[in-house]
Design a protein around this motif. Sequence first.
Motif, PDB file in Angstrom:
ATOM      1  N   VAL A  14      -5.177  12.397  -5.691  1.00  0.00           N
ATOM      2  CA  VAL A  14      -6.402  11.648  -6.017  1.00  0.00           C
ATOM      3  C   VAL A  14      -6.255  10.199  -5.561  1.00  0.00           C
ATOM      4  O   VAL A  14      -7.187   9.608  -5.019  1.00  0.00           O
ATOM      5  CB  VAL A  14      -6.690  11.712  -7.530  1.00  0.00           C
ATOM      6  N   ARG A  15      -5.047   9.634  -5.734  1.00  0.00           N
ATOM      7  CA  ARG A  15      -4.807   8.262  -5.289  1.00  0.00           C
ATOM      8  C   ARG A  15      -4.919   8.148  -3.770  1.00  0.00           C
ATOM      9  O   ARG A  15      -5.324   7.140  -3.235  1.00  0.00           O
ATOM     10  CB  ARG A  15      -3.414   7.808  -5.756  1.00  0.00           C
ATOM     11  N   ASP A  68       0.814  -1.216   0.000  1.00  0.00           N
ATOM     12  CA  ASP A  68       0.000   0.000   0.000  1.00  0.00           C
ATOM     13  C   ASP A  68       0.844   1.260   0.000  1.00  0.00           C
ATOM     14  O   ASP A  68       0.460   2.280  -0.547  1.00  0.00           O
ATOM     15  CB  ASP A  68      -0.916   0.016   1.239  1.00  0.00           C
ATOM     16  N   ALA A  69       2.005   1.161   0.639  1.00  0.00           N
ATOM     17  CA  ALA A  69       2.868   2.334   0.698  1.00  0.00           C
ATOM     18  C   ALA A  69       3.579   2.560  -0.630  1.00  0.00           C
ATOM     19  O   ALA A  69       4.023   3.650  -0.937  1.00  0.00           O
ATOM     20  CB  ALA A  69       3.895   2.165   1.807  1.00  0.00           C
ATOM     21  N   GLN A  70       3.672   1.492  -1.418  1.00  0.00           N
ATOM     22  CA  GLN A  70       4.449   1.580  -2.646  1.00  0.00           C
ATOM     23  C   GLN A  70       3.609   2.059  -3.820  1.00  0.00           C
ATOM     24  O   GLN A  70       4.132   2.590  -4.793  1.00  0.00           O
ATOM     25  CB  GLN A  70       5.040   0.198  -2.958  1.00  0.00           C
ATOM     26  N   ILE A  71       2.297   1.861  -3.734  1.00  0.00           N
ATOM     27  CA  ILE A  71       1.417   2.238  -4.852  1.00  0.00           C
ATOM     28  C   ILE A  71       1.145   3.734  -4.761  1.00  0.00           C
ATOM     29  O   ILE A  71       0.601   4.210  -3.779  1.00  0.00           O
ATOM     30  CB  ILE A  71       0.125   1.409  -4.809  1.00  0.00           C
ATOM     31  N   VAL A  72       1.546   4.460  -5.788  1.00  0.00           N
ATOM     32  CA  VAL A  72       1.474   5.914  -5.706  1.00  0.00           C
ATOM     33  C   VAL A  72       0.538   6.541  -6.730  1.00  0.00           C
ATOM     34  O   VAL A  72       0.294   7.744  -6.687  1.00  0.00           O
ATOM     35  CB  VAL A  72       2.869   6.563  -5.847  1.00  0.00           C
ATOM     36  N   MET A  73       0.015   5.738  -7.669  1.00  0.00           N
ATOM     37  CA  MET A  73      -0.848   6.330  -8.686  1.00  0.00           C
ATOM     38  C   MET A  73      -2.253   5.747  -8.580  1.00  0.00           C
ATOM     39  O   MET A  73      -2.445   4.660  -8.035  1.00  0.00           O
ATOM     40  CB  MET A  73      -0.272   6.092 -10.078  1.00  0.00           C
ATOM     41  N   PRO A  74      -3.248   6.463  -9.144  1.00  0.00           N
ATOM     42  CA  PRO A  74      -4.633   6.026  -8.935  1.00  0.00           C
ATOM     43  C   PRO A  74      -4.990   4.680  -9.571  1.00  0.00           C
ATOM     44  O   PRO A  74      -5.666   3.883  -8.949  1.00  0.00           O
ATOM     45  CB  PRO A  74      -5.467   7.143  -9.565  1.00  0.00           C
ATOM     46  N   PHE A 102       4.691   4.336 -13.488  1.00  0.00           N
ATOM     47  CA  PHE A 102       5.262   5.458 -12.731  1.00  0.00           C
ATOM     48  C   PHE A 102       6.796   5.451 -12.726  1.00  0.00           C
ATOM     49  O   PHE A 102       7.441   6.476 -13.000  1.00  0.00           O
ATOM     50  CB  PHE A 102       4.748   5.458 -11.288  1.00  0.00           C
ATOM     51  N   ARG A 129      11.395   4.669  -6.285  1.00  0.00           N
ATOM     52  CA  ARG A 129      10.888   4.420  -7.627  1.00  0.00           C
ATOM     53  C   ARG A 129      11.261   5.532  -8.597  1.00  0.00           C
ATOM     54  O   ARG A 129      10.800   5.552  -9.736  1.00  0.00           O
ATOM     55  CB  ARG A 129       9.375   4.233  -7.582  1.00  0.00           C
ATOM     56  N   ALA A 149       9.114   5.261  -0.717  1.00  0.00           N
ATOM     57  CA  ALA A 149       8.785   4.496  -1.925  1.00  0.00           C
ATOM     58  C   ALA A 149       8.881   5.370  -3.167  1.00  0.00           C
ATOM     59  O   ALA A 149       9.371   4.932  -4.216  1.00  0.00           O
ATOM     60  CB  ALA A 149       7.379   3.904  -1.797  1.00  0.00           C
ATOM     61  N   LEU A 150       8.464   6.629  -3.055  1.00  0.00           N
ATOM     62  CA  LEU A 150       8.529   7.534  -4.207  1.00  0.00           C
ATOM     63  C   LEU A 150       9.970   7.718  -4.658  1.00  0.00           C
ATOM     64  O   LEU A 150      10.276   7.664  -5.848  1.00  0.00           O
ATOM     65  CB  LEU A 150       7.946   8.900  -3.846  1.00  0.00           C
ATOM     66  N   MET A 174     -11.160   4.342  -8.193  1.00  0.00           N
ATOM     67  CA  MET A 174     -10.751   5.745  -8.266  1.00  0.00           C
ATOM     68  C   MET A 174     -11.975   6.654  -8.354  1.00  0.00           C
ATOM     69  O   MET A 174     -13.022   6.286  -8.871  1.00  0.00           O
ATOM     70  CB  MET A 174      -9.886   5.892  -9.522  1.00  0.00           C
ATOM     71  N   VAL A 219      -2.280  14.203  -9.210  1.00  0.00           N
ATOM     72  CA  VAL A 219      -2.737  12.832  -9.469  1.00  0.00           C
ATOM     73  C   VAL A 219      -2.507  11.964  -8.226  1.00  0.00           C
ATOM     74  O   VAL A 219      -3.355  11.155  -7.832  1.00  0.00           O
ATOM     75  CB  VAL A 219      -1.995  12.238 -10.685  1.00  0.00           C
ATOM     76  N   PHE A 220      -1.356  12.149  -7.602  1.00  0.00           N
ATOM     77  CA  PHE A 220      -1.000  11.422  -6.382  1.00  0.00           C
ATOM     78  C   PHE A 220      -2.048  11.671  -5.291  1.00  0.00           C
ATOM     79  O   PHE A 220      -2.455  10.755  -4.569  1.00  0.00           O
ATOM     80  CB  PHE A 220       0.386  11.893  -5.940  1.00  0.00           C
ATOM     81  N   ALA A 259       6.771   6.194   4.850  1.00  0.00           N
ATOM     82  CA  ALA A 259       6.915   5.056   3.948  1.00  0.00           C
ATOM     83  C   ALA A 259       6.619   5.458   2.507  1.00  0.00           C
ATOM     84  O   ALA A 259       7.307   5.034   1.574  1.00  0.00           O
ATOM     85  CB  ALA A 259       5.980   3.928   4.381  1.00  0.00           C
ATOM     86  N   LEU A 260       5.601   6.321   2.326  1.00  0.00           N
ATOM     87  CA  LEU A 260       5.230   6.720   0.964  1.00  0.00           C
ATOM     88  C   LEU A 260       6.332   7.521   0.287  1.00  0.00           C
ATOM     89  O   LEU A 260       6.635   7.311  -0.886  1.00  0.00           O
ATOM     90  CB  LEU A 260       3.952   7.559   1.003  1.00  0.00           C
ATOM     91  N   ASP A 309       0.172   3.224 -12.241  1.00  0.00           N
ATOM     92  CA  ASP A 309       1.157   2.939 -11.210  1.00  0.00           C
ATOM     93  C   ASP A 309       2.323   2.138 -11.769  1.00  0.00           C
ATOM     94  O   ASP A 309       3.483   2.420 -11.478  1.00  0.00           O
ATOM     95  CB  ASP A 309       0.538   2.193 -10.038  1.00  0.00           C
TER      96      ASP A 309
END
Lengths: 182, 225, 200
Positions: C144-145, B84-90, B98, C195, C191-192, C1, C141-142, C187-188, B95
């Motif tokens: 919205v997620r 859940d922490a790794q998913i950053v797009m809707p 990304f 990635r 991860a950003l 979404m 966009v982030f 954590a977010l 994602d």
Amino acid sequence: MSVASQNLDVKALVRCAMFAALIAALGLLPPIPVPIIPVPITAQTLGVMLAGAVLGPRRGALAVIIFLGVVLLGFPLLSGGRGGLGVFFGPSAGFLVGWVAGAFCVGLLAAKSLPRLTAACLVGGIGAVYLVGVPWMALVADISVAQALIASAAFLPGDLVKAVLAAIAARAIQRGYPLGTS
Amino acid sequence: MTITFDHVAVRFGDLDVLRNVSLSLAEGRVGVIGNNGSGKSTFARLINGLVLPTSGRVTVEDLDTRTHGQEIRKRVGFVFQNPDAQIVMPTVAEDAAFGPRAHGFSGDEANARADAALALFNLAHLKHRAAFTLSGGEKQSLALAGVLALDPAWVVFDEPTTMLDRNRAKAAMTVIAGLSQRVIVVTHHVELLAGFERVIVLSNGGVVCDDTPERAIAYYVETLT
Amino acid sequence: MIAGVYQPGNSCFHRATPGLKLAALAIYAVALSVVEQIVLLMGLSALVLVAWQIAGLTWAQLSANLKLLIWILLALFGFQLFVAGFWRAFDTILTLAALVVAAALVSHTTRTDDMLDTLTAAFSPFARFGVKPEDAAFVLVFTVRLVPFVSIVGREAIDARRARGAGRNPVPALVPMVIRLMRETDALSEALVARGFGRT
């Protein structure tokens, strides 16, 4: 830029986005009807005041700007399921823009005590928001500022309640997450 | 194709998290085990520059994490414990794309990479789904697909099975075993490391054993648990 | 979404670029505010209804847009009627309603992706102040997620309070909710960066 300080910037940005999402999620809650008060109150401005109190003036204002940007894109995230450009052309659009100033002022005045936080939420969450919203409405609707103020007065009792609630919540958050503004 | 730790120490305030670690990793399957607080999570984050050494240096294919973090993160994928922490797009497709986009691939190239990675995990039919509506297992697959879309040389897994039940943990390990990338798994589930080439045991911020899985795991079980 | 307010279709409004639509909206807004004659104003307002029809939008959607506005418009009408007479009052609310409907028309016929691209392009002059337009677009966009994620955390916070004997009131649940959200950001953001976000 070093990786460490870059991480800090990303973290600050993610916090702003998180608060923008919180303001949006609070708008999904149904408005709460309160006895005596003429209009139901929405929880959304609670999020605006908390953004300032928890994130500080600049990041709090940024969180609100991000939220308004998402609404502008067309996501119906304002309370009542409103979104899109139309929202920014209505007579009460100034109050939304005022949220930016509101979050900023709350952040500027906030301190680690309940009276200070209450004062911050009253001055920022109501004072600053109305300071932008009321003249804006007067301009758009072609009425005097005094008349616009009377028209807005229906929201004042609800906003007073929310300012106090936001201050209490902000104080509790400060105690539970002391590094909140780091 | 080597990851090198050269006299690496990490200090957070007064806390020595890692002290004077020197080693190099070139094997295809490396496990890192240790108790909570042993420094293994910091060890994992040093590899792709999420944490920088307080002293010493970490290099990936001769690139220093201090100066080439972005390039290294393209070569070293990182799968977090909580998808859940790794998913950053809707949405699922956005994602998966990304990482490639963030690393500067064109939109079409990024989408093609995302599609290929999603197909690999049978997620193609969920492309347009909202990522948050996926099941736990699907989220885990999406997290890995998003990493593999960049075609990294290494994939680091931080506690990949801690949040899973036994069956899902088994399935996850099968997927990991089948990867063509070099893999580094940080865990305290020692049974996951059967078939690995090398296992490193961390304790109190230092390497206390660095051997074959059988011997390292035996050491860990006897002395540290 | 979360779905946007976009309504799929293939009218000339759907096909026009967002930039063109925004420019037209701006011109329309100026026209509405400078026109004094009531007949002209009514004509201009009728124009937006014709456009609404051409765009293939329904009257139900139109009333949904106006419903949220109706009370404040009525209040303003009352004020104006009292201080400036019927025609001024009529002028004011007609202008406002037409403007809101025209703006809603733009949003209803523009995909959020296209609007995002247009905003990103409009943002590019700010690049010299250190705001990268693509980063700004990403943050929207982030966000919205994050909304459904925040809702889930909120529900869990309310449930956790209820499980331990508290009521359903969402306001006290805000406190553990905000604390957990702020912790999740660690954590977010990690991860950003892992990635590839935030290249310099």
